[in-house]
Design a protein around this motif. Structure first.
Motif, PDB file in Angstrom:
ATOM      1  N   ASN A  21      10.816  17.296  -3.519  1.00  0.00           N
ATOM      2  CA  ASN A  21       9.931  17.307  -2.332  1.00  0.00           C
ATOM      3  C   ASN A  21       8.436  17.594  -2.507  1.00  0.00           C
ATOM      4  OD1 ASN A  21      10.613  20.131  -2.848  1.00  0.00           O
ATOM      5  ND2 ASN A  21       9.977  20.524  -1.127  1.00  0.00           N
ATOM      6  N   VAL A  22       8.300  17.761  -3.700  1.00  0.00           N
ATOM      7  CA  VAL A  22       6.747  18.136  -3.975  1.00  0.00           C
ATOM      8  C   VAL A  22       5.996  16.870  -4.551  1.00  0.00           C
ATOM      9  CG1 VAL A  22       5.273  19.469  -5.400  1.00  0.00           C
ATOM     10  CG2 VAL A  22       7.370  20.481  -4.770  1.00  0.00           C
ATOM     11  N   ILE A  23       4.959  16.661  -3.901  1.00  0.00           N
ATOM     12  CA  ILE A  23       4.221  15.436  -4.222  1.00  0.00           C
ATOM     13  C   ILE A  23       2.814  15.702  -4.432  1.00  0.00           C
ATOM     14  CG2 ILE A  23       5.741  13.851  -3.127  1.00  0.00           C
ATOM     15  CD1 ILE A  23       4.080  13.738  -0.790  1.00  0.00           C
ATOM     16  N   GLU A  24       2.235  14.758  -5.147  1.00  0.00           N
ATOM     17  CA  GLU A  24       0.683  15.327  -5.504  1.00  0.00           C
ATOM     18  C   GLU A  24      -0.383  14.790  -4.531  1.00  0.00           C
ATOM     19  OE1 GLU A  24      -0.160  15.342 -10.289  1.00  0.00           O
ATOM     20  OE2 GLU A  24      -0.014  13.212  -9.498  1.00  0.00           O
ATOM     21  N   LYS A  25      -0.013  13.573  -3.828  1.00  0.00           N
ATOM     22  CA  LYS A  25      -0.859  12.873  -2.886  1.00  0.00           C
ATOM     23  C   LYS A  25      -0.032  12.493  -1.648  1.00  0.00           C
ATOM     24  CE  LYS A  25      -1.913   9.488  -5.752  1.00  0.00           C
ATOM     25  NZ  LYS A  25      -2.582   8.339  -6.127  1.00  0.00           N
ATOM     26  N   ALA A  26      -1.115  12.520  -0.367  1.00  0.00           N
ATOM     27  CA  ALA A  26      -0.445  12.033   0.806  1.00  0.00           C
ATOM     28  C   ALA A  26      -1.770  11.779   1.777  1.00  0.00           C
ATOM     29  CB  ALA A  26       0.356  12.898   1.533  1.00  0.00           C
ATOM     30  N   LEU A  27      -1.358  11.130   2.799  1.00  0.00           N
ATOM     31  CA  LEU A  27      -2.730  11.020   3.704  1.00  0.00           C
ATOM     32  C   LEU A  27      -2.828  12.486   4.272  1.00  0.00           C
ATOM     33  CD1 LEU A  27      -1.185   7.617   5.718  1.00  0.00           C
ATOM     34  CD2 LEU A  27      -3.030   7.806   3.901  1.00  0.00           C
ATOM     35  N   GLY A  28      -3.973  12.758   4.777  1.00  0.00           N
ATOM     36  CA  GLY A  28      -4.421  14.075   4.995  1.00  0.00           C
ATOM     37  C   GLY A  28      -5.116  15.030   3.954  1.00  0.00           C
ATOM     38  N   MET A  29      -5.442  14.173   2.715  1.00  0.00           N
ATOM     39  CA  MET A  29      -6.060  14.866   1.772  1.00  0.00           C
ATOM     40  C   MET A  29      -7.581  14.299   1.709  1.00  0.00           C
ATOM     41  SD  MET A  29      -3.339  14.800  -1.364  1.00  0.00           S
ATOM     42  CE  MET A  29      -4.376  15.595  -2.295  1.00  0.00           C
ATOM     43  N   THR A  30      -8.420  15.030   1.164  1.00  0.00           N
ATOM     44  CA  THR A  30      -9.798  14.556   0.968  1.00  0.00           C
ATOM     45  C   THR A  30      -9.754  13.496  -0.086  1.00  0.00           C
ATOM     46  OG1 THR A  30     -10.460  16.521   1.646  1.00  0.00           O
ATOM     47  CG2 THR A  30     -12.100  15.127   0.554  1.00  0.00           C
ATOM     48  N   SER A  31     -10.081  12.238   0.247  1.00  0.00           N
ATOM     49  CA  SER A  31     -10.674  11.387  -0.705  1.00  0.00           C
ATOM     50  C   SER A  31      -9.256  10.829  -1.558  1.00  0.00           C
ATOM     51  CB  SER A  31     -11.773  11.646  -1.806  1.00  0.00           C
ATOM     52  OG  SER A  31     -12.666  11.683  -0.930  1.00  0.00           O
ATOM     53  N   PRO A  32      -8.202  10.689  -1.052  1.00  0.00           N
ATOM     54  CA  PRO A  32      -7.003  10.390  -2.049  1.00  0.00           C
ATOM     55  C   PRO A  32      -7.055   9.010  -2.523  1.00  0.00           C
ATOM     56  CG  PRO A  32      -6.326  10.101   0.253  1.00  0.00           C
ATOM     57  CD  PRO A  32      -7.621  10.647   0.289  1.00  0.00           C
ATOM     58  N   THR A  33      -6.482   8.743  -3.465  1.00  0.00           N
ATOM     59  CA  THR A  33      -6.253   7.429  -4.124  1.00  0.00           C
ATOM     60  C   THR A  33      -4.978   6.691  -3.727  1.00  0.00           C
ATOM     61  OG1 THR A  33      -5.336   8.233  -6.263  1.00  0.00           O
ATOM     62  CG2 THR A  33      -8.181   7.866  -6.035  1.00  0.00           C
ATOM     63  N   PHE A  34      -4.908   5.417  -3.449  1.00  0.00           N
ATOM     64  CA  PHE A  34      -3.666   4.702  -3.121  1.00  0.00           C
ATOM     65  C   PHE A  34      -3.234   3.843  -4.024  1.00  0.00           C
ATOM     66  CE2 PHE A  34      -6.688   5.427   0.538  1.00  0.00           C
ATOM     67  CZ  PHE A  34      -5.871   6.579   1.285  1.00  0.00           C
ATOM     68  N   GLY A  67       0.851  -1.182   0.003  1.00  0.00           N
ATOM     69  CA  GLY A  67       0.020  -0.011  -0.019  1.00  0.00           C
ATOM     70  C   GLY A  67       0.955   1.295  -0.110  1.00  0.00           C
ATOM     71  N   HIS A  68       0.432   2.076  -1.008  1.00  0.00           N
ATOM     72  CA  HIS A  68       1.475   3.318  -0.940  1.00  0.00           C
ATOM     73  C   HIS A  68       0.737   4.364  -1.336  1.00  0.00           C
ATOM     74  CE1 HIS A  68       5.162   5.715  -2.439  1.00  0.00           C
ATOM     75  NE2 HIS A  68       4.445   5.771  -3.523  1.00  0.00           N
ATOM     76  N   ILE A  69       1.214   5.724  -0.660  1.00  0.00           N
ATOM     77  CA  ILE A  69       0.993   6.994  -1.411  1.00  0.00           C
ATOM     78  C   ILE A  69       2.101   7.907  -0.758  1.00  0.00           C
ATOM     79  CG2 ILE A  69      -0.266   7.574   0.916  1.00  0.00           C
ATOM     80  CD1 ILE A  69      -2.484   9.316  -0.844  1.00  0.00           C
ATOM     81  N   GLY A  70       2.244   9.042  -1.942  1.00  0.00           N
ATOM     82  CA  GLY A  70       3.454   9.915  -1.496  1.00  0.00           C
ATOM     83  C   GLY A  70       4.500   9.402  -2.148  1.00  0.00           C
ATOM     84  N   ASP A  71       5.881   9.587  -1.387  1.00  0.00           N
ATOM     85  CA  ASP A  71       7.217   9.512  -2.117  1.00  0.00           C
ATOM     86  C   ASP A  71       8.062   8.802  -1.360  1.00  0.00           C
ATOM     87  OD1 ASP A  71       7.820  11.487  -0.199  1.00  0.00           O
ATOM     88  OD2 ASP A  71       8.652  12.817  -1.871  1.00  0.00           O
ATOM     89  N   SER A  72       7.774   7.988  -0.069  1.00  0.00           N
ATOM     90  CA  SER A  72       8.415   7.052   0.510  1.00  0.00           C
ATOM     91  C   SER A  72       8.479   5.857  -0.508  1.00  0.00           C
ATOM     92  CB  SER A  72       7.885   6.611   1.928  1.00  0.00           C
ATOM     93  OG  SER A  72       7.969   7.648   2.866  1.00  0.00           O
TER      94      SER A  72
END
Length: 305
Positions: free
Chosen positions: A216-229, A148-153
């Motif tokens: 360091n700029v990403i489109e998605k992360a936890l803490g957004m409204t209705s993000p996709t994973f 499961g992934h979101i962001g840039d880790s």
């Protein structure tokens, strides 16, 4: 550099649906190190969190965002809920069911972060990446890798007969999403690999260089409204090793540099050497160096010798 609850060691037999000859002896070592004071900060808190749980074959990195305004809180919420939701899963789950468990964990973490932010306006900008790996043996005895992934880790795999490491997750960057939509998954990962191996400006096009300088700029992360994973289930080899890193590691070091360290082996030495290499690169002011000392987290999972 400032250490912050930095090291976890765990060794355990992983026996779910395993015949004696397929019983996995897992061991994991993790290091998390805080960076430096940044503009606007009076104290620096390590915003990274991790899971290094060999007993439940659950491993993860969460890189909190928001500076003094709650990045560490968001990452801790994600760590706690992921642990609660994914540590002990029922036996004999299908791939679709495994995906649903992973999705539920990330959605619940996201909802809790949003709830916390709504309760305290000073936390409204907080968020966190999530790169989560669960190893699971199914009813047929096959070892499955649930991601499961979101962001840039990032989650990497090192296979037994290879000296290279392969990224299993795609950073949530605009340029990579556009490449994925236009040319497919293989092309998007190839472009990410190009960024990963760049050591001078001439290695990249003008557009790519602009993205690299704002990595360091990403489109998605936890803490957004209705993000996709990004959630997947795939076969894992019995001898695969996994490395999960925050961007404070892989933004500064190339995949080849990281692979050379991992090739030398050593449960405790690999994460420490990766940390030292990232910290040294951040300070040297070279092409790959960030403009600030970032938090650094590594989770290294392998089979016992």
């Amino acid at each position: 550099m400032i250490f912050h609850d930095t090291v976890a060691v765990s060794t355990m037999s992983f026996e779910q649906n395993a015949s004696p000859e397929k019983k996995l002896e897992l061991e994991v070592f993790a290091v998390s190190v805080g960076g430096e004071l940044r503009k606007g900060e009076t104290t620096h808190i390590n915003q990274d969190r991790f899971i290094a749980d060999a007993e439940n074959a659950l491993f993860a990195v969460f890189d909190g965002m928001g500076g003094e305004n709650g990045g560490d809180i968001a990452a801790e919420i994600a760590r706690r809920i992921t642990t609660e939701k994914l540590s002990a899963l029922p036996e004999n789950l299908s791939d679709d069911e495994l995906k649903e468990y992973m999705k539920s964990a990330l959605e619940t973490a996201n909802a809790e972060i949003l709830k916390k932010a709504a309760e305290d306006p000073t936390l409204k900008e907080m968020g966190s990446t999530a790169s989560v790996l669960k190893l699971y043996r199914n009813a047929e005895g096959k070892l499955r890798r649930v991601i499961g992934h979101i962001g840039d880790s990032r989650i990497y795999v090192k296979r037994k007969d290879s000296d290279e490491i392969t990224a299993l997750t795609l950073d949530d960057k605009t340029i990579l999403r556009l490449e994925l939509e236009k040319n497919g998954k293989e092309a998007a990962f190839a472009l990410q690999k190009k960024f990963n191996e760049a050591t001078k400006a001439e290695d990249l096009s003008a557009t790519e260089l602009e993205t690299f300088n704002q990595r360091n700029v990403i489109e998605k992360a936890l803490g957004m409204t209705s993000p996709t994973f990004d959630i997947s289930v795939e076969d894992a080899d019995e001898d695969d090793e996994h490395i999960i890193t925050s961007d404070g590691v892989h933004d500064d070091n190339t995949d080849s540099e990281m692979a050379a360290i991992i090739k030398k082996g050593g449960l405790r030495s690999v994460p420490k050497q990766l940390e030292w290499a990232a910290a040294a690169r951040q300070k040297e002011g070279s092409f790959r160096s960030k403009k600030y000392l970032d938090d650094i987290t590594i989770v290294y999972e392998k089979r016992t010798a």
